[in-house]
Design a protein around this motif. Structure first.
Motif, PDB file in Angstrom:
ATOM      1  N   ALA A 152       3.557  90.749 -21.388  1.00  0.00           N
ATOM      2  CA  ALA A 152       2.278  90.141 -21.016  1.00  0.00           C
ATOM      3  C   ALA A 152       1.934  88.981 -21.947  1.00  0.00           C
ATOM      4  CB  ALA A 152       1.172  91.197 -21.041  1.00  0.00           C
ATOM      5  N   ASN A 153       2.078  89.188 -23.240  1.00  0.00           N
ATOM      6  CA  ASN A 153       1.775  88.113 -24.180  1.00  0.00           C
ATOM      7  C   ASN A 153       2.732  86.938 -24.025  1.00  0.00           C
ATOM      8  OD1 ASN A 153      -0.596  88.562 -25.607  1.00  0.00           O
ATOM      9  ND2 ASN A 153       0.372  89.948 -27.049  1.00  0.00           N
ATOM     10  N   VAL A 154       3.993  87.211 -23.806  1.00  0.00           N
ATOM     11  CA  VAL A 154       4.962  86.119 -23.665  1.00  0.00           C
ATOM     12  C   VAL A 154       4.726  85.351 -22.358  1.00  0.00           C
ATOM     13  CG1 VAL A 154       7.405  85.528 -23.453  1.00  0.00           C
ATOM     14  CG2 VAL A 154       6.651  87.139 -25.225  1.00  0.00           C
ATOM     15  N   ALA A 155       4.377  86.045 -21.284  1.00  0.00           N
ATOM     16  CA  ALA A 155       4.052  85.339 -20.033  1.00  0.00           C
ATOM     17  C   ALA A 155       2.876  84.386 -20.264  1.00  0.00           C
ATOM     18  CB  ALA A 155       3.734  86.336 -18.922  1.00  0.00           C
ATOM     19  N   ALA A 156       1.865  84.850 -20.997  1.00  0.00           N
ATOM     20  CA  ALA A 156       0.711  83.987 -21.300  1.00  0.00           C
ATOM     21  C   ALA A 156       1.120  82.802 -22.173  1.00  0.00           C
ATOM     22  CB  ALA A 156      -0.383  84.808 -21.981  1.00  0.00           C
ATOM     23  N   LEU A 157       2.000  83.050 -23.151  1.00  0.00           N
ATOM     24  CA  LEU A 157       2.484  81.948 -23.997  1.00  0.00           C
ATOM     25  C   LEU A 157       3.239  80.909 -23.182  1.00  0.00           C
ATOM     26  CD1 LEU A 157       3.821  83.777 -27.179  1.00  0.00           C
ATOM     27  CD2 LEU A 157       1.882  82.191 -27.058  1.00  0.00           C
ATOM     28  N   ILE A 158       4.127  81.366 -22.321  1.00  0.00           N
ATOM     29  CA  ILE A 158       4.901  80.443 -21.490  1.00  0.00           C
ATOM     30  C   ILE A 158       3.940  79.571 -20.686  1.00  0.00           C
ATOM     31  CG2 ILE A 158       6.445  80.282 -19.491  1.00  0.00           C
ATOM     32  CD1 ILE A 158       7.847  82.837 -20.613  1.00  0.00           C
ATOM     33  N   ASN A 204       3.561  76.974 -11.621  1.00  0.00           N
ATOM     34  CA  ASN A 204       2.607  77.703 -10.796  1.00  0.00           C
ATOM     35  C   ASN A 204       2.851  79.210 -10.879  1.00  0.00           C
ATOM     36  OD1 ASN A 204       4.972  77.405  -9.223  1.00  0.00           O
ATOM     37  ND2 ASN A 204       3.841  77.643  -7.319  1.00  0.00           N
ATOM     38  N   TRP A 205       3.869  79.628 -11.659  1.00  0.00           N
ATOM     39  CA  TRP A 205       4.128  81.051 -11.881  1.00  0.00           C
ATOM     40  C   TRP A 205       5.021  81.182 -13.105  1.00  0.00           C
ATOM     41  CZ3 TRP A 205       7.150  85.387 -12.330  1.00  0.00           C
ATOM     42  CH2 TRP A 205       6.601  86.598 -11.921  1.00  0.00           C
ATOM     43  N   ALA A 206       4.702  82.146 -13.958  1.00  0.00           N
ATOM     44  CA  ALA A 206       5.518  82.431 -15.134  1.00  0.00           C
ATOM     45  C   ALA A 206       5.416  83.913 -15.432  1.00  0.00           C
ATOM     46  CB  ALA A 206       5.046  81.620 -16.342  1.00  0.00           C
ATOM     47  N   PRO A 213       4.693  91.844 -15.982  1.00  0.00           N
ATOM     48  CA  PRO A 213       3.575  90.970 -16.328  1.00  0.00           C
ATOM     49  C   PRO A 213       3.869  89.503 -15.980  1.00  0.00           C
ATOM     50  CG  PRO A 213       3.960  92.531 -18.085  1.00  0.00           C
ATOM     51  CD  PRO A 213       5.111  92.664 -17.127  1.00  0.00           C
ATOM     52  N   PHE A 214       2.827  88.813 -15.506  1.00  0.00           N
ATOM     53  CA  PHE A 214       2.995  87.413 -15.109  1.00  0.00           C
ATOM     54  C   PHE A 214       1.661  86.703 -15.136  1.00  0.00           C
ATOM     55  CE2 PHE A 214       1.834  89.540 -11.200  1.00  0.00           C
ATOM     56  CZ  PHE A 214       1.040  88.627 -10.529  1.00  0.00           C
ATOM     57  N   VAL A 215       1.722  85.375 -15.010  1.00  0.00           N
ATOM     58  CA  VAL A 215       0.548  84.525 -14.804  1.00  0.00           C
ATOM     59  C   VAL A 215       0.848  83.713 -13.550  1.00  0.00           C
ATOM     60  CG1 VAL A 215      -0.906  82.706 -15.761  1.00  0.00           C
ATOM     61  CG2 VAL A 215       0.161  84.379 -17.298  1.00  0.00           C
ATOM     62  N   GLY A 216      -0.096  83.698 -12.620  1.00  0.00           N
ATOM     63  CA  GLY A 216       0.095  82.953 -11.384  1.00  0.00           C
ATOM     64  C   GLY A 216      -0.454  83.731 -10.207  1.00  0.00           C
ATOM     65  N   ARG A 217      -0.083  83.310  -9.022  1.00  0.00           N
ATOM     66  CA  ARG A 217      -0.536  83.964  -7.800  1.00  0.00           C
ATOM     67  C   ARG A 217       0.190  85.288  -7.613  1.00  0.00           C
ATOM     68  NH1 ARG A 217      -1.066  80.110  -2.847  1.00  0.00           N
ATOM     69  NH2 ARG A 217      -2.233  81.932  -2.271  1.00  0.00           N
ATOM     70  N   PRO A 218      -0.368  86.195  -6.795  1.00  0.00           N
ATOM     71  CA  PRO A 218       0.320  87.458  -6.524  1.00  0.00           C
ATOM     72  C   PRO A 218       1.752  87.200  -6.065  1.00  0.00           C
ATOM     73  CG  PRO A 218      -1.892  87.528  -5.624  1.00  0.00           C
ATOM     74  CD  PRO A 218      -1.658  86.107  -6.098  1.00  0.00           C
ATOM     75  N   ALA A 219       2.634  88.132  -6.438  1.00  0.00           N
ATOM     76  CA  ALA A 219       4.068  87.908  -6.231  1.00  0.00           C
ATOM     77  C   ALA A 219       4.718  89.077  -5.504  1.00  0.00           C
ATOM     78  CB  ALA A 219       4.738  87.702  -7.584  1.00  0.00           C
ATOM     79  N   CYS A 220       5.937  88.849  -5.076  1.00  0.00           N
ATOM     80  CA  CYS A 220       6.756  89.915  -4.490  1.00  0.00           C
ATOM     81  C   CYS A 220       6.876  91.033  -5.528  1.00  0.00           C
ATOM     82  CB  CYS A 220       8.135  89.388  -4.136  1.00  0.00           C
ATOM     83  SG  CYS A 220       8.106  87.980  -3.001  1.00  0.00           S
ATOM     84  N   ILE A 221       6.784  92.265  -5.088  1.00  0.00           N
ATOM     85  CA  ILE A 221       6.813  93.387  -6.024  1.00  0.00           C
ATOM     86  C   ILE A 221       8.237  93.833  -6.325  1.00  0.00           C
ATOM     87  CG2 ILE A 221       6.117  95.793  -6.380  1.00  0.00           C
ATOM     88  CD1 ILE A 221       3.594  95.110  -4.712  1.00  0.00           C
TER      89      ILE A 221
END
Length: 165
Positions: A38-44, A52-54, A73-81
């Motif tokens: 989660a923290n690394v996704a936010a850093l990226i 638009n997604w990381a 964990p990610f940042v962006g729009r909802p994604a494929c599960i």
């Protein structure tokens, strides 16, 4: 409090060096893989413009017991599960344990479109003891957003994370 904000004028190599340093600082000594992802996704998201997604997909099991990628964990729009191994950019990266740098996702055979706005993608496998444990997935609405320098920087980050997620 952490405040990791890179200078927008950084060259790619320095940007990834600072990203890796920040990821190292945040994940060192933390045993929880979800917290670290989660923290690394936010850093990226903070360090790399034009995304638009990381985030991460981690290895898991399907209902039938087959190995597959499961959304992490990610940042962006909802994604494929769930993504079967060998399918889409992420599934190919996971199954081959090779970085996938895709300039035009619409030209990638079997591309899985979770966000229609995505035009390019970079997926790097995170490997521990010769096995894929996760992938780092970056999407961009810009065609050809990612370069070999991005791939190299993300591969270094994946090596750092291999013992921390």
């Amino acid at each position: 409090m952490y405040d990791f904000k890179p200078d927008p004028g950084l060259d790619t190599a320095e940007r990834y060096r600072q990203l890796s340093d920040a990821a190292d600082a945040l994940t060192a000594g933390e045993p929880d893989p979800v917290a670290n992802m989660a923290n690394v996704a936010a850093l990226i998201w903070e360090f790399l413009p034009g995304l638009n997604w990381a985030g991460f997909y981690r290895m898991g099991k399907s209902a039938s017991g087959a190995d597959e990628l499961v959304l992490g964990p990610f940042v962006g729009r909802p994604a494929c599960i769930r993504i079967p191994l060998g399918q889409g950019v992420c599934g190919v990266a996971a199954s081959t344990r090779e970085t996938q740098l895709v300039e035009d996702v619409h030209a990638f055979p079997g591309h899985i479109a979770c966000d229609a706005a995505s035009r390019s993608e970079l997926v790097v496998p995170v490997v521990r003891d010769g096995e894929t444990i996760a992938v780092i997935d970056l999407d961009s609405p810009e065609p050809a957003r990612f370069t070999n320098k991005d791939a190299s920087g993300l591969e270094k980050l994946a090596r750092l994370l291999s013992a921390r997620i």
